[in-house]
Write a protein that holds these residues in place. Structure first.
Motif, mmCIF file in Angstrom:
data_model
loop_
_atom_site.group_PDB
_atom_site.id
_atom_site.type_symbol
_atom_site.label_atom_id
_atom_site.label_comp_id
_atom_site.label_asym_id
_atom_site.label_seq_id
_atom_site.Cartn_x
_atom_site.Cartn_y
_atom_site.Cartn_z
ATOM 1 N N PRO A 6 5.767 24.956 -70.599
ATOM 2 C CA PRO A 6 5.513 24.008 -69.567
ATOM 3 C C PRO A 6 4.072 25.090 -68.440
ATOM 4 O O PRO A 6 3.482 24.822 -67.450
ATOM 5 C CB PRO A 6 6.989 23.691 -68.739
ATOM 6 N N THR A 7 4.646 26.461 -68.735
ATOM 7 C CA THR A 7 4.205 27.298 -67.914
ATOM 8 C C THR A 7 2.102 27.603 -68.169
ATOM 9 O O THR A 7 1.406 27.372 -67.646
ATOM 10 C CB THR A 7 4.171 28.925 -68.073
ATOM 11 N N LEU A 8 1.794 26.378 -69.477
ATOM 12 C CA LEU A 8 0.504 26.792 -69.822
ATOM 13 C C LEU A 8 0.242 25.319 -68.679
ATOM 14 O O LEU A 8 -1.540 26.012 -68.523
ATOM 15 C CB LEU A 8 0.476 26.440 -71.146
ATOM 16 N N ILE A 9 0.245 25.144 -68.061
ATOM 17 C CA ILE A 9 -0.094 23.480 -66.768
ATOM 18 C C ILE A 9 -0.420 24.699 -66.018
ATOM 19 O O ILE A 9 -1.817 24.707 -65.394
ATOM 20 C CB ILE A 9 1.122 22.659 -66.457
ATOM 21 N N LEU B 120 -0.015 31.850 -64.107
ATOM 22 C CA LEU B 120 1.079 31.823 -64.809
ATOM 23 C C LEU B 120 1.511 32.275 -65.735
ATOM 24 O O LEU B 120 2.136 32.877 -66.543
ATOM 25 C CB LEU B 120 1.934 31.206 -63.846
ATOM 26 N N GLY B 121 1.416 30.813 -66.796
ATOM 27 C CA GLY B 121 1.225 31.114 -67.492
ATOM 28 C C GLY B 121 0.318 32.180 -68.537
ATOM 29 O O GLY B 121 1.337 32.692 -69.780
ATOM 30 N N PHE B 122 -0.911 32.947 -68.339
ATOM 31 C CA PHE B 122 -1.154 33.629 -68.917
ATOM 32 C C PHE B 122 -0.556 34.373 -68.792
ATOM 33 O O PHE B 122 -0.098 35.394 -70.261
ATOM 34 C CB PHE B 122 -2.348 34.237 -68.143
ATOM 35 N N LEU C 172 -3.076 37.839 -79.177
ATOM 36 C CA LEU C 172 -1.435 38.435 -78.756
ATOM 37 C C LEU C 172 -0.965 37.560 -79.003
ATOM 38 O O LEU C 172 0.863 37.657 -80.056
ATOM 39 C CB LEU C 172 -1.347 39.354 -78.213
ATOM 40 N N CYS C 173 -0.629 36.099 -78.560
ATOM 41 C CA CYS C 173 -0.235 35.411 -78.955
ATOM 42 C C CYS C 173 0.083 34.288 -80.196
ATOM 43 O O CYS C 173 0.841 33.876 -80.327
ATOM 44 C CB CYS C 173 -0.131 33.913 -77.379
ATOM 45 N N THR C 174 -1.120 34.935 -80.580
ATOM 46 C CA THR C 174 -1.473 34.022 -82.333
ATOM 47 C C THR C 174 -1.726 35.036 -84.109
ATOM 48 O O THR C 174 -1.497 35.135 -84.699
ATOM 49 C CB THR C 174 -2.888 33.396 -82.106
ATOM 50 N N ASN C 175 -0.886 36.020 -83.100
ATOM 51 C CA ASN C 175 -0.454 37.363 -84.029
ATOM 52 C C ASN C 175 -0.050 36.770 -84.834
ATOM 53 O O ASN C 175 1.721 36.637 -84.836
ATOM 54 C CB ASN C 175 -1.059 38.874 -83.559
ATOM 55 N N LYS C 176 0.291 36.923 -86.441
ATOM 56 C CA LYS C 176 0.906 37.028 -87.264
ATOM 57 C C LYS C 176 2.151 37.820 -87.093
ATOM 58 O O LYS C 176 3.578 37.249 -86.797
ATOM 59 C CB LYS C 176 0.764 36.904 -88.203
#
Length: 214
Positions: free
Chosen positions: A73-76, A80-82, A140-144
């Motif tokens: 939900p923070t992606l909204i 904050l989401g970042f 960073l968030c998509t790193n394997k």
């Protein structure tokens, strides 16, 4: 009438030698078996599976799932989401580093060959980062390796913890009287082998795959 045949010197010597050899083999087996109770790795692994692993595994599983659920939900809210997503990914990778270090108590230093201790997975660095905060956050968030940590602590670690904990309790029961004479060294040997398996599982998943992907 035929007199009973007396054993010759050769037969007496042969029988005596066989008895001596059997006693030597039994002594060697007992000495080798009880040597496992003197090695600290067996006791350290037992303490890890009984005390440390359940607490740490439970904390990591709860932390992983809570931060993951709250990150959606923070992606909204982009600001904050970042920051929340970056901090969440960092925390997952930090738990991976801590898991590698804590499992080292189960084995001797340098025993697990092929797993470089001086090349621990990076926490604040990702490959192909050419600058830019947005790009760094996405990488960073998509790193394997980030998601390897998620899968490890959310699924693999809890399952392995339960299996090792049940096995350690079973070995402890087998070591109680009246089976202590054989059960105690077998408990130390079994815990030592499980400790080696735990280290292999942790490092093969959190170190080797990480460097292959990076």
């Amino acid at each position: 009438m035929n007199e009973p045949r007396k054993p010759t010197d050769v037969n007496v010597r042969s029988s005596a030698n066989i008895v001596v050899v059997d006693h030597i083999n039994e002594d060697d087996f007992c000495t080798s078996l009880w040597s496992n109770a003197k090695e600290p790795q067996g006791w350290a692994s037992f303490a890890y599976f009984i005390l440390l692993s359940p607490i740490f595994s439970g904390f990591c599983a709860v932390w992983i799932w809570i931060t993951f659920i709250l990150a959606i939900p923070t992606l909204i809210l982009p600001p904050l989401g970042f920051f929340w997503c970056i901090w969440t990914a960092w925390s997952w990778r930090a738990l991976g580093r801590l898991e590698i270090l804590t499992t080292q108590i189960c084995t001797k230093p340098g025993q697990c060959t092929g797993y470089p201790d001086d090349k621990l997975p990076p926490i604040l660095r990702v490959p192909n980062d050419n600058g830019g905060r947005i790009r760094f956050a996405v990488l960073l968030c998509t790193n394997k390796y980030t998601w390897q940590c998620f899968v490890y602590f959310a699924i693999i670690k809890p399952v392995a913890m339960v299996i090792f904990l049940i096995s350690a309790v079973f070995l402890l029961i087998c070591a109680l009287p009246p089976f202590t004479l054989l059960g105690l060294p077998f408990m130390c040997l079994g815990c030592k082998k499980m400790g080696e398996l735990q280290v292999h599982l942790t490092r093969s998943y959190l170190i080797i795959n990480n460097y292959r992907s990076d």
